[in-house]
Motif scaffolding. Structure first.
Motif, short mmCIF file in Angstrom:
data_model
loop_
_atom_site.label_atom_id
_atom_site.label_comp_id
_atom_site.label_asym_id
_atom_site.label_seq_id
_atom_site.Cartn_x
_atom_site.Cartn_y
_atom_site.Cartn_z
N SER A 149 0.81 -1.22 0.00
CA SER A 149 0.00 0.00 0.00
C SER A 149 0.85 1.27 0.00
CB SER A 149 -0.95 0.01 1.19
OG SER A 149 -0.22 0.01 2.39
N ASP A 150 1.99 1.26 0.67
CA ASP A 150 2.85 2.46 0.68
C ASP A 150 3.39 2.76 -0.71
OD1 ASP A 150 2.46 2.89 3.35
OD2 ASP A 150 4.29 1.84 3.97
N GLU A 151 3.84 1.72 -1.41
CA GLU A 151 4.34 1.93 -2.77
C GLU A 151 3.23 2.39 -3.70
OE1 GLU A 151 6.21 -1.59 -4.16
OE2 GLU A 151 7.89 -1.45 -2.75
N ARG A 152 2.05 1.86 -3.51
CA ARG A 152 0.93 2.25 -4.36
C ARG A 152 0.55 3.72 -4.14
NH1 ARG A 152 -2.46 -3.22 -3.36
NH2 ARG A 152 -1.32 -4.48 -4.89
N ILE A 153 0.55 4.15 -2.90
CA ILE A 153 0.23 5.55 -2.60
C ILE A 153 1.27 6.47 -3.23
CG2 ILE A 153 0.07 7.26 -0.75
CD1 ILE A 153 -1.25 5.06 0.95
N TRP A 154 2.55 6.13 -3.08
CA TRP A 154 3.60 6.94 -3.69
C TRP A 154 3.52 6.92 -5.21
CZ3 TRP A 154 6.09 10.73 -1.68
CH2 TRP A 154 6.31 10.78 -0.31
N ALA A 155 3.20 5.77 -5.77
CA ALA A 155 3.08 5.67 -7.23
C ALA A 155 1.91 6.53 -7.73
CB ALA A 155 2.90 4.22 -7.65
N ILE A 156 0.79 6.48 -7.03
CA ILE A 156 -0.36 7.31 -7.42
C ILE A 156 0.01 8.79 -7.34
CG2 ILE A 156 -2.66 8.07 -6.69
CD1 ILE A 156 -3.23 5.15 -5.92
N ALA A 157 0.68 9.19 -6.26
CA ALA A 157 1.06 10.60 -6.10
C ALA A 157 2.02 11.04 -7.21
CB ALA A 157 1.69 10.80 -4.74
N ILE A 158 3.00 10.20 -7.53
CA ILE A 158 3.98 10.58 -8.56
C ILE A 158 3.34 10.63 -9.94
CG2 ILE A 158 6.06 9.77 -9.75
CD1 ILE A 158 7.03 8.79 -6.97
N ILE A 159 2.51 9.64 -10.26
CA ILE A 159 1.87 9.63 -11.58
C ILE A 159 0.92 10.82 -11.72
CG2 ILE A 159 0.22 8.36 -13.00
CD1 ILE A 159 1.62 5.79 -12.05
N GLN A 160 0.17 11.13 -10.68
CA GLN A 160 -0.74 12.27 -10.77
C GLN A 160 0.04 13.59 -10.86
OE1 GLN A 160 -3.90 11.97 -11.44
NE2 GLN A 160 -3.64 9.75 -11.31
N LEU A 161 1.18 13.65 -10.21
CA LEU A 161 2.03 14.83 -10.32
C LEU A 161 2.56 14.97 -11.75
CD1 LEU A 161 3.27 17.14 -8.68
CD2 LEU A 161 5.26 15.68 -8.33
N LEU A 162 2.91 13.86 -12.37
CA LEU A 162 3.37 13.90 -13.76
C LEU A 162 2.23 14.28 -14.71
CD1 LEU A 162 5.68 10.77 -13.85
CD2 LEU A 162 6.37 13.17 -13.83
N LEU A 163 1.01 13.95 -14.34
CA LEU A 163 -0.14 14.30 -15.18
C LEU A 163 -0.67 15.71 -14.92
CD1 LEU A 163 -2.19 10.99 -15.07
CD2 LEU A 163 -1.04 11.96 -17.05
N SER A 164 -0.12 16.41 -13.95
CA SER A 164 -0.63 17.75 -13.62
C SER A 164 -0.54 18.74 -14.78
CB SER A 164 0.05 18.29 -12.37
OG SER A 164 1.42 18.47 -12.58
N PRO A 165 0.48 18.72 -15.65
CA PRO A 165 0.42 19.64 -16.81
C PRO A 165 -0.79 19.37 -17.70
CG PRO A 165 2.64 18.82 -16.54
CD PRO A 165 1.78 18.05 -15.59
N TRP A 166 -1.17 18.11 -17.86
CA TRP A 166 -2.36 17.80 -18.65
C TRP A 166 -3.61 18.36 -17.99
CZ3 TRP A 166 -3.94 16.61 -23.23
CH2 TRP A 166 -5.23 16.13 -23.42
N TYR A 167 -3.72 18.20 -16.67
CA TYR A 167 -4.88 18.73 -15.96
C TYR A 167 -4.93 20.26 -16.05
CZ TYR A 167 -5.17 14.08 -13.87
OH TYR A 167 -5.27 12.74 -13.67
N LEU A 168 -3.78 20.91 -15.99
CA LEU A 168 -3.74 22.37 -16.14
C LEU A 168 -4.17 22.79 -17.54
CD1 LEU A 168 -0.46 23.22 -14.23
CD2 LEU A 168 -2.80 23.74 -13.53
N PHE A 169 -3.72 22.05 -18.55
CA PHE A 169 -4.11 22.36 -19.92
C PHE A 169 -5.62 22.20 -20.12
CE2 PHE A 169 -5.04 20.69 -24.20
CZ PHE A 169 -4.73 21.82 -24.93
N VAL A 170 -6.18 21.11 -19.62
CA VAL A 170 -7.62 20.88 -19.75
C VAL A 170 -8.40 21.94 -18.98
CG1 VAL A 170 -9.49 19.26 -19.22
CG2 VAL A 170 -7.38 18.42 -20.22
#
Length: 102
Positions: free
Chosen positions: A33-54
């Motif tokens: 669960s700890d790795e999954r939480i960190w993976a979700i946070a990192i992937i969503q952080l990487l997707l933040s430019p897309w969210y800003l664009f949308v």
């Protein structure tokens, strides 16, 4: 593509598919669960430019719809109001007039 998605769909896929795909990838990659939480946070952080664009495109589309609504009010509906209200102008027109005076 994003503009069409934002205007045609009630729940735009341009926001939800990256969100769900990012969470799915994070759940597959993480072993506990700890790795999954960190993976979700990192992937969503990487997707933040897309969210800003949308979000930026959504804001622009909202402004365009507001201006279109103001034009329709000026052309069609303002003259059908009672005399005491027919002299009023739409909020978008008033804002445009104030900016033009600067």
């Amino acid at each position: 593509m994003v503009d069409r998605d934002l205007t045609d769909n009630n729940r735009p896929w341009s926001i939800f598919i990256p969100l769900i795909a990012g969470i799915f990838v994070a759940l597959v990659l993480g072993s506990n669960s700890d790795e999954r939480i960190w993976a979700i946070a990192i992937i969503q952080l990487l997707l933040s430019p897309w969210y800003l664009f949308v979000g930026w495109r959504g804001y622009r589309l909202m402004k365009a719809a507001s201006l279109l609504s103001a034009r329709q009010y000026e052309q069609k509906w303002r003259h059908k109001l009672p005399p005491e209200y027919s002299d009023s102008e739409s909020a978008a027109t008033a804002k445009w007039r104030r900016r033009r005076k600067r």
